[in-house]
Write a protein that holds these residues in place. Structure first.
Motif, mmCIF file in Angstrom:
data_model
loop_
_atom_site.group_PDB
_atom_site.id
_atom_site.type_symbol
_atom_site.label_atom_id
_atom_site.label_comp_id
_atom_site.label_asym_id
_atom_site.label_seq_id
_atom_site.Cartn_x
_atom_site.Cartn_y
_atom_site.Cartn_z
ATOM 1 N N ARG A 1 1.378 -1.404 0.388
ATOM 2 C CA ARG A 1 0.100 -0.133 0.212
ATOM 3 C C ARG A 1 0.770 1.636 0.067
ATOM 4 N NH1 ARG A 1 -5.024 -2.560 4.266
ATOM 5 N NH2 ARG A 1 -5.127 -3.745 2.717
ATOM 6 N N ILE A 2 2.301 1.021 0.109
ATOM 7 C CA ILE A 2 3.131 2.284 0.706
ATOM 8 C C ILE A 2 3.689 2.395 -0.547
ATOM 9 C CG2 ILE A 2 4.808 3.491 1.520
ATOM 10 C CD1 ILE A 2 4.141 1.798 4.044
ATOM 11 N N GLY A 3 4.262 1.462 -1.537
ATOM 12 C CA GLY A 3 4.511 1.281 -2.866
ATOM 13 C C GLY A 3 3.453 1.523 -3.441
ATOM 14 N N ASN A 44 0.551 2.154 7.523
ATOM 15 C CA ASN A 44 0.944 0.881 7.042
ATOM 16 C C ASN A 44 2.538 1.191 7.492
ATOM 17 O OD1 ASN A 44 -1.527 0.420 5.631
ATOM 18 N ND2 ASN A 44 -1.612 2.386 4.441
ATOM 19 N N ALA A 45 3.361 2.261 7.710
ATOM 20 C CA ALA A 45 4.225 1.413 7.327
ATOM 21 C C ALA A 45 4.937 1.374 8.715
ATOM 22 C CB ALA A 45 5.432 3.189 7.549
ATOM 23 N N GLU A 46 3.812 1.936 9.858
ATOM 24 C CA GLU A 46 3.942 1.044 11.247
ATOM 25 C C GLU A 46 3.879 -0.139 11.374
ATOM 26 O OE1 GLU A 46 4.502 2.620 15.557
ATOM 27 O OE2 GLU A 46 4.172 4.313 13.664
ATOM 28 N N ALA A 62 12.215 0.297 10.183
ATOM 29 C CA ALA A 62 11.921 1.461 11.700
ATOM 30 C C ALA A 62 12.145 2.918 10.819
ATOM 31 C CB ALA A 62 12.537 0.693 12.456
ATOM 32 N N LYS A 63 13.250 3.013 9.762
ATOM 33 C CA LYS A 63 13.446 3.852 9.440
ATOM 34 C C LYS A 63 12.588 4.106 8.347
ATOM 35 C CE LYS A 63 18.736 3.187 8.569
ATOM 36 N NZ LYS A 63 19.268 3.272 7.645
ATOM 37 N N LEU A 64 11.405 3.474 8.030
ATOM 38 C CA LEU A 64 10.772 3.436 7.129
ATOM 39 C C LEU A 64 9.175 4.379 7.880
ATOM 40 C CD1 LEU A 64 8.911 3.486 4.309
ATOM 41 C CD2 LEU A 64 8.176 1.392 4.840
ATOM 42 N N ASP A 112 8.545 12.613 -0.914
ATOM 43 C CA ASP A 112 9.874 12.592 -1.573
ATOM 44 C C ASP A 112 10.922 11.101 -0.684
ATOM 45 O OD1 ASP A 112 9.630 13.239 -4.179
ATOM 46 O OD2 ASP A 112 10.247 15.113 -3.191
ATOM 47 N N GLN A 113 10.572 11.747 0.493
ATOM 48 C CA GLN A 113 11.000 11.154 1.748
ATOM 49 C C GLN A 113 10.697 10.121 2.471
ATOM 50 O OE1 GLN A 113 11.015 14.826 5.408
ATOM 51 N NE2 GLN A 113 11.891 12.737 6.294
ATOM 52 N N LEU A 114 9.512 9.512 1.617
ATOM 53 C CA LEU A 114 8.487 8.199 1.439
ATOM 54 C C LEU A 114 9.167 7.169 1.157
ATOM 55 C CD1 LEU A 114 5.791 6.971 3.102
ATOM 56 C CD2 LEU A 114 4.148 7.048 0.909
ATOM 57 N N LYS A 115 9.324 7.647 -0.912
ATOM 58 C CA LYS A 115 9.979 6.804 -1.170
ATOM 59 C C LYS A 115 11.583 6.670 -1.534
ATOM 60 C CE LYS A 115 7.295 9.795 -5.513
ATOM 61 N NZ LYS A 115 7.940 10.581 -6.556
ATOM 62 N N ALA A 116 12.257 7.670 -0.969
ATOM 63 C CA ALA A 116 12.956 7.084 -0.788
ATOM 64 C C ALA A 116 13.242 6.048 0.033
ATOM 65 C CB ALA A 116 14.243 8.670 -0.190
ATOM 66 N N ALA A 117 12.840 6.359 1.277
ATOM 67 C CA ALA A 117 13.522 4.855 2.225
ATOM 68 C C ALA A 117 11.972 3.538 2.117
ATOM 69 C CB ALA A 117 12.267 5.751 3.553
#
Ligand code: ASC
Length: 153
Positions: free
Chosen positions: A49-51, A68-70, A118-120, A130-135
């Motif tokens: 879903r993040i992807g 979702n990342a959590e 965890a970083k994501l 942009d930060q989401l994409k990188a992580a």
């Protein structure tokens, strides 16, 4: 004082559970296989879903990404207890025998993935695509690395 004792007991119990040999946490090897697959399935559902947002297939929703990342970061702690001896396979998607013959490398890959998700989870809280994409990219790389080395294609 009662509270403190209860906390100490809880901590000791959690420590004991983590220290048990993985196999001892499951009655049968098949239970361990079912467990790890279930954990990966739920994890992949939320990761993708993040992807979808990172890859522009879904519109960006910072709160949803963070939620979702959590979940992914929590779920990432679970599947590896299910990799008990004697549960390698040859069918598509099953673990190759080198999970056990190269266990230190496998465990290091697992740890790397847990660190990246965890970083994501932290990055996702920034509400910035942009930060989401990188992580997301860094985390996905750790999924792929392990699949390439240890999973039957
Ligand atoms: C996903 C998913 C994976 C990883 C992997 C990254 O969304 O389910 O297993 O990303 O494909 O290469």
């Amino acid at each position: 004082m009662k509270m403190k004792q209860a906390l100490l007991t809880l901590t000791a119990t959690a420590g004991l559970l983590a220290a048990l040999p993985a196999a001892a946490q499951f009655q049968k090897p098949e239970d361990a296989v079912k467990y790890r697959k279930a954990a990966f399935t739920v994890m992949a559902t939320h990761f993708s879903r993040i992807g979808a947002m990172a890859q522009g297939r879904a519109s960006f929703d910072g709160a949803a990404a963070a939620a979702n990342a959590e979940i992914v970061a929590d779920l990432a702690k679970l599947p590896f207890a299910g990799f008990v001896e004697g549960t390698s396979g040859t069918e598509k998607g099953s673990p190759k025998a080198n999970v056990w013959s190269e266990r230190a490398k496998f465990d290091a890959g697992a740890k790397k993935m847990q660190d990246e998700v965890a970083k994501l989870a932290v990055a996702a809280k920034a509400n910035n695509l942009d930060q989401l994409k990188a992580a997301f990219g860094s985390a996905a790389q750790t999924c792929k690395a392990c699949h390439d080395d240890f999973r039957n294609p």
